[in-house]
Enzyme design. Sequence first.
Site, short mmCIF file in Angstrom:
data_model
loop_
_atom_site.label_atom_id
_atom_site.label_comp_id
_atom_site.label_asym_id
_atom_site.label_seq_id
_atom_site.Cartn_x
_atom_site.Cartn_y
_atom_site.Cartn_z
N PHE A 140 0.86 -1.19 0.00
CA PHE A 140 0.00 0.00 0.00
C PHE A 140 0.89 1.23 0.00
O PHE A 140 1.71 1.42 0.90
CB PHE A 140 -0.94 0.06 1.21
N ASP A 225 9.41 2.79 1.91
CA ASP A 225 8.23 3.60 2.25
C ASP A 225 7.99 3.44 3.75
O ASP A 225 7.49 2.42 4.21
CB ASP A 225 7.01 3.15 1.44
N LYS A 254 2.61 10.97 7.59
CA LYS A 254 1.85 10.65 8.80
C LYS A 254 2.40 11.30 10.07
O LYS A 254 2.16 12.49 10.29
CB LYS A 254 1.69 9.13 8.92
C1 LIG Z 1 -0.73 5.93 4.51
C2 LIG Z 1 0.34 5.44 3.62
C3 LIG Z 1 0.63 6.08 2.41
C4 LIG Z 1 -0.22 7.20 1.85
O1 LIG Z 1 -0.27 8.31 2.67
P1 LIG Z 1 -1.44 9.40 2.45
O2 LIG Z 1 -1.04 10.53 3.36
O3 LIG Z 1 -2.72 8.74 2.86
O4 LIG Z 1 -1.43 9.77 1.02
C5 LIG Z 1 1.69 5.62 1.66
N1 LIG Z 1 2.44 4.59 2.08
C6 LIG Z 1 2.19 3.94 3.23
C7 LIG Z 1 3.07 2.81 3.65
C8 LIG Z 1 1.12 4.32 4.03
O5 LIG Z 1 0.85 3.65 5.15
#
Ligand SMILES: *Cc1c(COP(=O)(O)O)cnc(C)c1O
Length: 400
Positions: A140, A225, A254
Amino acid sequence: MNTTDYIALENKYGAHNYKPLDVVIKRGKGVWVKDVEGKKYMDFLAAYSALNQGHCHPRLVKVMKKQSKKLALTSRAFRNDQLPLLAKELCKLTGYDMMLPMNSGAEAVETAIKAARKWGYKIKKVPRNKAEIIVCDGNFHGRTITIISFSPEDQYKDGFQPLTKGFKMVPYGDIAAFEEAITENTVAFLVEPIQGEGGVIVPPKGYLKKASQLCKEKNILLIADEIQSGLGRTGKLFAYEHEHVKPDMVTIGKALSGGMYPVSAVLSSSEILGVFNPGDHGSTYGGNPLACAIARKALKIIVDEKLSERSAKLGKYLMERLKKIDSKHVDFYRGEGLWIGIVLKKESGGARRFCEALMERGLLCKETHVNVIRLAPPLVITKKEIDWALERIENVLTML
Ligand SMILES: *Cc1c(COP(=O)(O)O)cnc(C)c1O
C-alpha cells in the site's frame, strides 16, 4: 445534533469512499478521544500511525498557534525561514543529505518514483521510456493513479484505468523472486519494511538486508516507504534499522506532523535528489512554514519523549500479554513495537465484528484485510493505559 444526525449529514453530502466505524469524535487528547454523545474511547489506531505523538499534543498545539499568527504560506516562489531549519534537522536526525517536502504520503511516494525514474535516465543511463520499478504484492503506497497502477487490490484500480506503466510486482518477502524480476532497466525497488495496510506483515529476517545488497550490486535504488512504519512506530526511528540497511530513498509522512497538518517528505542523497532542477517538480503547499514548524516540533517530541524506545518496550509488553490470552479466535499475532496484527481464524467471521465489539467497550481499532485486527496506539501511551486496553481485548477475544 447526535451521532445519527452527523452520520446522516455525512452520508448525504459526503462521498462514500470510506466505511468508518459509527463513532463521531469531537475531541482528542493523548490516547483518549470523546464522541459527540460524551462517551470516552481509547484510540488504538492513531490515524494509521499519524498520531504517534497522541492527539493534540500540547507542544504541537502551541507551535501551530504561534506559527499560524506569524506566517503560514509563501509558496516556493519565495523562501521562508522554517523550511531550511526543518531540512537541516531532519537530515541530521536521519543521516540523509537532503529532503524534498510535500504534503500527503502519496505525494511523497510519487516524488520518490519521479526521482528514481529521472535518476535512471540521467545517471544509470537506462534507455528513454524504459525505466522499471519493482514493487511488492500486498503493498500500500497511496491512492493516486500512478500508485494504484501497481496496487495488488483490484478494487483500488477498478474503473480508474488506463493505468501507469513501468511497474513489476513480486511476492513480498521472497528474495529470489525479486532477483529474478531485475532487468538492466530496473531503476528502483519500492518496499515497505513492514507492510501496514497489508496487515502488519513482517517479512522474513534478512529480507531487506539481502534486497539492499542486490540493489547495490545491480545499481538499483532501494526506496523504503516508511510513511506508516517510520518515526518510532516499530521501536526504532525507522523500521529498516532492524535490518541494518540504509535505503537510497525514504518516504515519510503521517507522524511527521503528529496529526496536526499534512506533511510528508522524501529523504535521500544529494546525488539522487540532485536530479531535480528548478521546475521539474513542486507543490504549492509543500514546505510551507506552518507545516515545517509543526514537523520540526513533531520530530523533537519523538526524540525528547523517547517514543521509539517506548514503542519497543511497551510493544514487547503488549505482545507478551496478548499471547497469554486463551482465545479460540486467534490464529497468531505478528508485529514489531507498538504495531501488532491479531490474525483471526477464518471461521471467526472477520475482524470487523471484533472491532465493533471493542468500540462498544471503549476501544477504537480498525480491521485490515478482513481477518486482522490492527493495534497501533499513540506511542505516548502508558503501561496502565495498555492494561486498560488489554482488559477489553481479552474480553472480546474470549467472550465473542
Ligand atoms: C498511509 C500510507 C501512504 C499514503 O499516505 P497518504 O497521506 O494517505 O497519502 C503511503 N504509504 C504507506 C506505507 C502508508 O501507510
